[in-house]
Design a protein around this motif. Structure first.
Motif, mmCIF file in Angstrom:
data_model
loop_
_atom_site.group_PDB
_atom_site.id
_atom_site.type_symbol
_atom_site.label_atom_id
_atom_site.label_comp_id
_atom_site.label_asym_id
_atom_site.label_seq_id
_atom_site.Cartn_x
_atom_site.Cartn_y
_atom_site.Cartn_z
ATOM 1 N N TYR A 61 42.825 44.100 44.029
ATOM 2 C CA TYR A 61 43.178 42.598 43.255
ATOM 3 C C TYR A 61 44.665 42.436 43.848
ATOM 4 C CZ TYR A 61 44.714 38.704 40.572
ATOM 5 O OH TYR A 61 45.085 37.425 39.981
ATOM 6 N N GLU B 75 47.552 36.045 42.618
ATOM 7 C CA GLU B 75 47.390 34.797 43.439
ATOM 8 C C GLU B 75 48.548 34.163 43.531
ATOM 9 O OE1 GLU B 75 44.777 33.070 44.373
ATOM 10 O OE2 GLU B 75 43.274 34.917 43.782
ATOM 11 N N LYS B 76 49.619 34.165 42.764
ATOM 12 C CA LYS B 76 50.863 33.563 43.070
ATOM 13 C C LYS B 76 51.365 34.067 44.330
ATOM 14 C CE LYS B 76 55.345 32.619 40.748
ATOM 15 N NZ LYS B 76 56.158 32.803 39.411
ATOM 16 N N ARG C 282 49.925 35.196 46.885
ATOM 17 C CA ARG C 282 49.101 34.772 47.815
ATOM 18 C C ARG C 282 49.592 33.404 48.190
ATOM 19 N NH1 ARG C 282 44.254 35.542 46.191
ATOM 20 N NH2 ARG C 282 43.976 37.644 47.633
ATOM 21 N N LEU C 283 49.719 32.593 47.268
ATOM 22 C CA LEU C 283 50.206 31.015 47.084
ATOM 23 C C LEU C 283 51.423 31.053 47.885
ATOM 24 C CD1 LEU C 283 49.470 27.971 46.571
ATOM 25 C CD2 LEU C 283 50.469 28.473 44.428
ATOM 26 N N HIS D 216 43.628 37.919 52.102
ATOM 27 C CA HIS D 216 42.546 37.216 51.452
ATOM 28 C C HIS D 216 41.437 38.416 51.347
ATOM 29 C CE1 HIS D 216 43.978 33.059 52.450
ATOM 30 N NE2 HIS D 216 44.297 33.538 53.557
ATOM 31 N N ARG D 217 40.702 38.168 50.168
ATOM 32 C CA ARG D 217 39.932 39.296 49.727
ATOM 33 C C ARG D 217 38.851 39.545 50.518
ATOM 34 N NH1 ARG D 217 35.191 39.001 46.566
ATOM 35 N NH2 ARG D 217 34.731 40.700 45.212
ATOM 36 N N LYS E 118 36.745 34.447 53.661
ATOM 37 C CA LYS E 118 38.029 33.702 53.294
ATOM 38 C C LYS E 118 39.100 33.857 54.584
ATOM 39 C CE LYS E 118 37.385 31.820 49.142
ATOM 40 N NZ LYS E 118 37.334 30.673 48.712
#
Length: 528
Positions: A58, A61-62, A64-65, A148-149, A153
């Motif tokens: 994992y 997300e923050k 990655r943003l 990206h996972r 994506k």
């Protein structure tokens, strides 16, 4: 062409649903797709997948943003670089036309604007191809950095970055000629300037001819360069790779005795021969070429109706070149599963909507279609005197400065430089035409969308049949007690852990079958 584009996309959705069901990829992205190996190795945390119940890497997300926003800033900077080159080419065309016009050669004086426009188009094509190489490499670095996972994506974000840049890169010059060139020139005695140079004006026939010329130079020139490159480049690379591998093969042959060496030279195994071929680099460049071509033949087709013909001829040649390339120069590609063509389809939908608006504005503002209709129904149905109707007379102040010699220029202005009522009448007609045109096309496109179902009827029946049989099999197994289905309480909600920490087993009396412990990264190699 706008209606054809809508119909094409509708039938592509049907084809895509049939193919994804045939190859059992309908739920590939949501359920079956696994994380990328690079993402698995570099992700700092792990989380339990709520669908499969398996432990997966994992990435926050923050973070990655934040990285995605940084990538967007780089894209904006590169787009600004493209626009700077566009301004430089505009100045080049203007200055070159002035220099040629003031030269001593009468032939060049007569066609100064045409020579400057054609040379500017060729220079613009070279700049486009150079910037494309630089930005594609930069997009690879940015997309890899964003972590990206899944592979889908990753490819979608990479494609989006490259397309945004290529859209501005390839279409900025035609958009300028179609909608901006000649709009801000001014009038005699009050000309507008850019960096001290008078703004470009359209030729006597309007900007539509120059737009068609620009499109043909960029589109056909790009197709010719790509076809030559696709034919010559793989052959040169293959020759160079075989030359590098030849010394290694000779060293191996020296170790074998004479007769055996001769037999080995005569008979080379097919897999050894295939190993000397090039590694297939994927289909990204092929998709990008087709999507950019789709944009050229739909967005600006009102200016150049021959563009689809050149695209068709190019695609006939392209099919044979690609067949030769993939069969004789490349190793057999490794097949990868995919649910659809990814973000390419939304890009095609965006181009289709842009094509409707662009053609509406081209017909209304760039062509002389509406002024001719207006003159035919208000002045003279035979169009006698139409040219004089579209020309204005220079102001008195300008005439006095040039020894009382008046001149005519394109525009609906009076002798003081103010707009005539006809200008506002035509402006209202043009805006009304745009609204009616795009509403009619979008309405017919929506009707086509409703009439043509996205999934063919036979495929829909097969999907319903499979769902029914799966439920029957599940109910039969449950009644026999042969399977144990874990409930929601068996799989804890997304609990984050740092990579390398010990994972506690799921709190359940009956763990899910076929799940094994994943060896931790902190354990020494071979301990599992």
């Amino acid at each position: 062409m706008s209606l054809w584009a809508v119909t094409f996309l509708e039938y592509w959705k049907r084809t895509c649903s049939s193919l994804s069901h045939r190859w059992d990829c309908s739920d590939f992205q949501d359920i079956e797709e696994r994380p990328r190996p690079e993402f698995t190795a570099m992700a700092p945390m792990t989380v339990r997948n709520p669908v499969t119940g398996a432990e997966e890497p994992y990435f926050p997300e923050k973070t990655r943003l934040n990285r995605t926003v940084t990538g967007c800033m780089v894209i904006i900077i590169m787009v600004a670089v493209v626009l700077m080159f566009l301004i430089a080419i505009i100045l080049y065309r203007t200055i070159l036309s002035i220099v040629i016009y003031k030269s001593d050669f009468s032939f060049f004086n007569f066609s100064a604007g045409r020579i400057a426009s054609l040379s500017g188009s060729v220079l613009n094509l070279l700049v486009i191809l150079l910037l494309s190489r630089v930005y594609t490499a930069l997009a690879h670095i940015l997309t890899r950095w964003e972590m990206h996972r899944t592979q889908t994506k990753y490819e979608d974000m990479f494609i989006l970055k490259v397309f945004i840049f290529q859209f501005v890169n390839f279409y900025s010059s035609p958009v300028y000629i179609a909608f901006f060139k000649g709009r801000f020139v001014g009038y005699p005695g009050n000309y507008n300037t850019l960096f001290g140079v008078r703004n470009e004006d359209c030729g006597a026939g309007g900007c539509l001819i120059e737009l068609a010329q620009e499109l043909l130079v960029i589109m056909v020139g790009k197709q010719l360069i790509n076809n030559i490159q696709e034919f010559i480049s793989p052959k040169l690379k293959s020759w160079w790779q075989k030359r590098k591998l030849r010394p290694q093969l000779k060293e191996k042959k020296k170790e074998v005795d004479g007769e055996e060496a001769q037999e080995e030279e005569e008979e080379v195994c097919p897999w050894e021969d295939d190993y000397q071929l090039l590694v297939c680099e994927g289909l990204f460049s092929e998709y990008l070429e087709m999507v950019l071509q789709f944009g050229f033949i739909t967005i600006f087709v009102a200016a150049c109706p021959l563009a689809p013909l050149f695209a068709l001829i190019n695609n006939w040649v392209e099919i044979r070149l690609d067949a030769h390339k993939f069969v004789t120069e490349y190793r057999r590609p490794v097949a990868e599963r995919a649910q659809d063509i990814g973000i390419w389809f939304p890009i095609l939908q965006f181009i289709t909507h842009m094509a409707v608006l662009s053609n509406a504005f081209l017909i209304a503002f760039t062509s002389s279609f509406l002024p001719r209709l207006y003159y035919r129904y208000t002045r003279d149905s035979t169009l006698s005197g139409f040219i004089s109707f579209t020309l204005a007379t220079s102001p008195h102040t300008f005439n006095q400065q040039h020894h009382n010699a008046s001149c005519r220029y394109r525009g609906f202005r009076d002798e003081n430089g103010e707009y005539l009522p006809e200008y506002f009448h035509l402006l209202a007609i043009r805006l009304g035409f745009i609204i009616v045109f795009e509403h009619v096309v979008f309405f017919i496109g929506r009707l086509i969308d409703l009439m043509v179902p996205d999934i063919p009827e036979e495929v829909e029946l097969k999907i319903k049949r499979e769902h029914y049989m799966a439920k029957e099999a599940l109910a039969e197994n449950q009644s026999l007690g042969k399977t144990m289905i874990p409930g929601h309480k068996d799989i804890p909600s997304s609990s984050l852990r740092q990579r390398g920490s010990r994972t506690s087993p799921p709190q359940s009396d009956s763990p899910p079958p076929n799940l094994k412990e994943i060896p931790e990264e902190s354990d020494p190699p071979g301990s599992s």
